[in-house]
Write a protein that holds these residues in place. Sequence first.
Motif, PDB file in Angstrom:
ATOM      1  N   VAL A 191       8.877   3.533   2.953  1.00  0.00           N
ATOM      2  CA  VAL A 191       9.396   4.444   1.932  1.00  0.00           C
ATOM      3  C   VAL A 191       8.268   5.377   1.497  1.00  0.00           C
ATOM      4  O   VAL A 191       7.191   4.915   1.113  1.00  0.00           O
ATOM      5  CB  VAL A 191       9.955   3.653   0.733  1.00  0.00           C
ATOM      6  CG1 VAL A 191      10.432   4.610  -0.352  1.00  0.00           C
ATOM      7  CG2 VAL A 191      11.100   2.750   1.182  1.00  0.00           C
ATOM      8  N   PRO A 192       8.480   6.685   1.571  1.00  0.00           N
ATOM      9  CA  PRO A 192       7.400   7.623   1.251  1.00  0.00           C
ATOM     10  C   PRO A 192       6.936   7.520  -0.198  1.00  0.00           C
ATOM     11  O   PRO A 192       7.717   7.251  -1.117  1.00  0.00           O
ATOM     12  CB  PRO A 192       8.038   8.996   1.514  1.00  0.00           C
ATOM     13  CG  PRO A 192       9.141   8.717   2.479  1.00  0.00           C
ATOM     14  CD  PRO A 192       9.675   7.373   2.096  1.00  0.00           C
ATOM     15  N   ALA A 193       5.650   7.738  -0.373  1.00  0.00           N
ATOM     16  CA  ALA A 193       5.033   7.828  -1.698  1.00  0.00           C
ATOM     17  C   ALA A 193       4.180   9.084  -1.721  1.00  0.00           C
ATOM     18  O   ALA A 193       3.727   9.559  -0.682  1.00  0.00           O
ATOM     19  CB  ALA A 193       4.185   6.595  -1.994  1.00  0.00           C
ATOM     20  N   ARG A 194       3.972   9.623  -2.904  1.00  0.00           N
ATOM     21  CA  ARG A 194       3.172  10.835  -3.007  1.00  0.00           C
ATOM     22  C   ARG A 194       2.391  10.827  -4.322  1.00  0.00           C
ATOM     23  O   ARG A 194       2.861  10.313  -5.336  1.00  0.00           O
ATOM     24  CB  ARG A 194       4.054  12.081  -2.950  1.00  0.00           C
ATOM     25  CG  ARG A 194       5.045  12.208  -4.109  1.00  0.00           C
ATOM     26  CD  ARG A 194       6.035  13.339  -3.895  1.00  0.00           C
ATOM     27  NE  ARG A 194       6.892  13.544  -5.067  1.00  0.00           N
ATOM     28  CZ  ARG A 194       7.887  14.411  -5.125  1.00  0.00           C
ATOM     29  NH1 ARG A 194       8.163  15.155  -4.062  1.00  0.00           N
ATOM     30  NH2 ARG A 194       8.601  14.541  -6.222  1.00  0.00           N
ATOM     31  N   ARG A 252      -6.340   9.412 -15.015  1.00  0.00           N
ATOM     32  CA  ARG A 252      -5.723   8.456 -14.092  1.00  0.00           C
ATOM     33  C   ARG A 252      -4.827   9.162 -13.074  1.00  0.00           C
ATOM     34  O   ARG A 252      -4.101  10.092 -13.403  1.00  0.00           O
ATOM     35  CB  ARG A 252      -4.920   7.398 -14.854  1.00  0.00           C
ATOM     36  CG  ARG A 252      -3.611   7.897 -15.436  1.00  0.00           C
ATOM     37  CD  ARG A 252      -2.763   6.787 -16.028  1.00  0.00           C
ATOM     38  NE  ARG A 252      -3.399   6.085 -17.115  1.00  0.00           N
ATOM     39  CZ  ARG A 252      -2.764   5.642 -18.210  1.00  0.00           C
ATOM     40  NH1 ARG A 252      -1.452   5.856 -18.337  1.00  0.00           N
ATOM     41  NH2 ARG A 252      -3.413   4.995 -19.144  1.00  0.00           N
ATOM     42  N   PRO A 253      -4.881   8.728 -11.808  1.00  0.00           N
ATOM     43  CA  PRO A 253      -3.971   9.294 -10.803  1.00  0.00           C
ATOM     44  C   PRO A 253      -2.549   8.796 -11.042  1.00  0.00           C
ATOM     45  O   PRO A 253      -2.341   7.743 -11.652  1.00  0.00           O
ATOM     46  CB  PRO A 253      -4.527   8.759  -9.489  1.00  0.00           C
ATOM     47  CG  PRO A 253      -5.225   7.493  -9.860  1.00  0.00           C
ATOM     48  CD  PRO A 253      -5.772   7.714 -11.243  1.00  0.00           C
ATOM     49  N   ALA A 254      -1.595   9.567 -10.584  1.00  0.00           N
ATOM     50  CA  ALA A 254      -0.191   9.195 -10.723  1.00  0.00           C
ATOM     51  C   ALA A 254       0.489   9.326  -9.370  1.00  0.00           C
ATOM     52  O   ALA A 254       0.188  10.235  -8.584  1.00  0.00           O
ATOM     53  CB  ALA A 254       0.501  10.090 -11.756  1.00  0.00           C
ATOM     54  N   TYR A 255       1.405   8.409  -9.093  1.00  0.00           N
ATOM     55  CA  TYR A 255       2.145   8.409  -7.837  1.00  0.00           C
ATOM     56  C   TYR A 255       3.633   8.290  -8.111  1.00  0.00           C
ATOM     57  O   TYR A 255       4.052   7.732  -9.135  1.00  0.00           O
ATOM     58  CB  TYR A 255       1.700   7.242  -6.942  1.00  0.00           C
ATOM     59  CG  TYR A 255       0.353   7.434  -6.291  1.00  0.00           C
ATOM     60  CD1 TYR A 255       0.240   7.964  -5.009  1.00  0.00           C
ATOM     61  CD2 TYR A 255      -0.820   7.100  -6.975  1.00  0.00           C
ATOM     62  CE1 TYR A 255      -0.996   8.145  -4.417  1.00  0.00           C
ATOM     63  CE2 TYR A 255      -2.064   7.281  -6.383  1.00  0.00           C
ATOM     64  CZ  TYR A 255      -2.145   7.799  -5.107  1.00  0.00           C
ATOM     65  OH  TYR A 255      -3.372   7.976  -4.521  1.00  0.00           O
ATOM     66  N   GLU A 256       4.402   8.808  -7.176  1.00  0.00           N
ATOM     67  CA  GLU A 256       5.835   8.624  -7.165  1.00  0.00           C
ATOM     68  C   GLU A 256       6.251   8.026  -5.832  1.00  0.00           C
ATOM     69  O   GLU A 256       5.603   8.263  -4.805  1.00  0.00           O
ATOM     70  CB  GLU A 256       6.576   9.950  -7.365  1.00  0.00           C
ATOM     71  CG  GLU A 256       6.426  10.555  -8.745  1.00  0.00           C
ATOM     72  CD  GLU A 256       7.171  11.867  -8.881  1.00  0.00           C
ATOM     73  OE1 GLU A 256       7.488  12.249 -10.017  1.00  0.00           O
ATOM     74  OE2 GLU A 256       7.444  12.520  -7.836  1.00  0.00           O
ATOM     75  N   VAL A 257       7.347   7.261  -5.853  1.00  0.00           N
ATOM     76  CA  VAL A 257       7.912   6.655  -4.660  1.00  0.00           C
ATOM     77  C   VAL A 257       9.353   7.145  -4.522  1.00  0.00           C
ATOM     78  O   VAL A 257      10.084   7.226  -5.515  1.00  0.00           O
ATOM     79  CB  VAL A 257       7.877   5.115  -4.748  1.00  0.00           C
ATOM     80  CG1 VAL A 257       8.628   4.480  -3.585  1.00  0.00           C
ATOM     81  CG2 VAL A 257       6.430   4.620  -4.773  1.00  0.00           C
ATOM     82  N   MET A 258       9.742   7.481  -3.303  1.00  0.00           N
ATOM     83  CA  MET A 258      11.110   7.932  -3.079  1.00  0.00           C
ATOM     84  C   MET A 258      12.088   6.846  -3.505  1.00  0.00           C
ATOM     85  O   MET A 258      11.906   5.668  -3.197  1.00  0.00           O
ATOM     86  CB  MET A 258      11.319   8.289  -1.600  1.00  0.00           C
ATOM     87  CG  MET A 258      12.667   8.940  -1.312  1.00  0.00           C
ATOM     88  SD  MET A 258      12.848   9.454   0.425  1.00  0.00           S
ATOM     89  CE  MET A 258      11.797  10.918   0.445  1.00  0.00           C
ATOM     90  N   VAL A 264       0.856  -1.187   0.000  1.00  0.00           N
ATOM     91  CA  VAL A 264       0.000   0.000   0.000  1.00  0.00           C
ATOM     92  C   VAL A 264       0.890   1.234   0.000  1.00  0.00           C
ATOM     93  O   VAL A 264       1.789   1.358   0.837  1.00  0.00           O
ATOM     94  CB  VAL A 264      -0.919   0.004   1.232  1.00  0.00           C
ATOM     95  CG1 VAL A 264      -1.702   1.316   1.318  1.00  0.00           C
ATOM     96  CG2 VAL A 264      -1.875  -1.185   1.194  1.00  0.00           C
ATOM     97  N   ILE A 265       0.661   2.140  -0.934  1.00  0.00           N
ATOM     98  CA  ILE A 265       1.430   3.382  -0.981  1.00  0.00           C
ATOM     99  C   ILE A 265       0.581   4.588  -0.599  1.00  0.00           C
ATOM    100  O   ILE A 265       1.121   5.679  -0.396  1.00  0.00           O
ATOM    101  CB  ILE A 265       2.089   3.602  -2.362  1.00  0.00           C
ATOM    102  CG1 ILE A 265       1.045   3.648  -3.474  1.00  0.00           C
ATOM    103  CG2 ILE A 265       3.137   2.528  -2.634  1.00  0.00           C
ATOM    104  CD1 ILE A 265       1.629   4.038  -4.845  1.00  0.00           C
ATOM    105  N   ALA A 266      -0.726   4.416  -0.474  1.00  0.00           N
ATOM    106  CA  ALA A 266      -1.618   5.485  -0.003  1.00  0.00           C
ATOM    107  C   ALA A 266      -2.920   4.843   0.450  1.00  0.00           C
ATOM    108  O   ALA A 266      -3.375   3.864  -0.129  1.00  0.00           O
ATOM    109  CB  ALA A 266      -1.889   6.518  -1.102  1.00  0.00           C
ATOM    110  N   GLY A 267      -3.509   5.402   1.503  1.00  0.00           N
ATOM    111  CA  GLY A 267      -4.808   4.922   1.960  1.00  0.00           C
ATOM    112  C   GLY A 267      -4.761   3.829   3.001  1.00  0.00           C
ATOM    113  O   GLY A 267      -5.779   3.177   3.249  1.00  0.00           O
TER     114      GLY A 267
END
Length: 307
Positions: free
Chosen positions: A296-299, A252-258, A190-193
């Motif tokens: 690891v942070p995601a945004r 579509r949503p987009a995410y990045e991971v550090m 899980v990277i968000a939620g």
Amino acid sequence: MWGKWVVAAMLVGVTGCVGGQQGRAEGGVEPWRPVSPENLVLLETTTGTVAVELASEAAPGHAAQFRAAVRSGVFEGEYFYRVVEGHVAQAGLEFDQRLGNWPGLPLEAERTVPAAGFDPVGNADLFAPTAGHRGGFAAGREDEQEWLLNCTGALGMARNDGPDTGSIEFYIPFGPRRYLDRNYTVFGRVIAGMDNVHRLKRVDPEAEENHPDLFEKGEAASKAAFAARAERLAGNEILSVVLAADLPENTRPAYEVMATPGAEWNALKMSKRDYSGIDAFVHTPPRVLDVCSLPVPARRVTPQNGN
């Protein structure tokens, strides 16, 4: 002062909607990496949206079958049917009779991979000879063997006793469940939620043998039994599951991971390892970082072209 410092520390790594060019390092180095739309799963539950990144390199067979299951629509209208406080939230079709043509998968709990690209956490681990990260996923290593870890928010494949019985039933740990490492395939995180996972209603699984009316007493009895099951699990319904790749590109949503390894990640790790500069501390904690204590942070990012 202390309260302000705590708030600042908590804000590090919080997912937010930011411009796609923020956080870029000088010299063209990218401290954040984009999540591939083929690996981005958006799970909508009654408690909110959960964004998951599939670990397609670590567990390609499991990631591929999960993608196929998502695209088939099999999860929509199903439930998190086993939600155990302090353990896991588990979802899917629940009963073997309902799995149909979804085959069991060979265990992909670990793989042989060179050390290049693996970023050690930098101190001893209780469960693995070496713990660290690869591509944003918490991982353990022993010689050339590497495996993803059952940290909070991992996406793992539930199964029966046999190692090749995992199919499409999945679980998400509420906290570190490291004794599962190398025994169950972790194929994402899980990277968000994750807060929406925590809000699911706690429910114990129903033993199939205690409910013969689900499958053994005819269509009418089965319909009534599944209606009662739906009422019991209503707070944990899966409303929709979709791959970002299947959404129109402009919506579509987009995410990045550090990036791990990376300069920003190294600085973040050090900030959580070295508390020698905190005046309020009477005893300075040892410079130890547990691999599961700092995800690891995601945004979420906003594309710069305005789409």
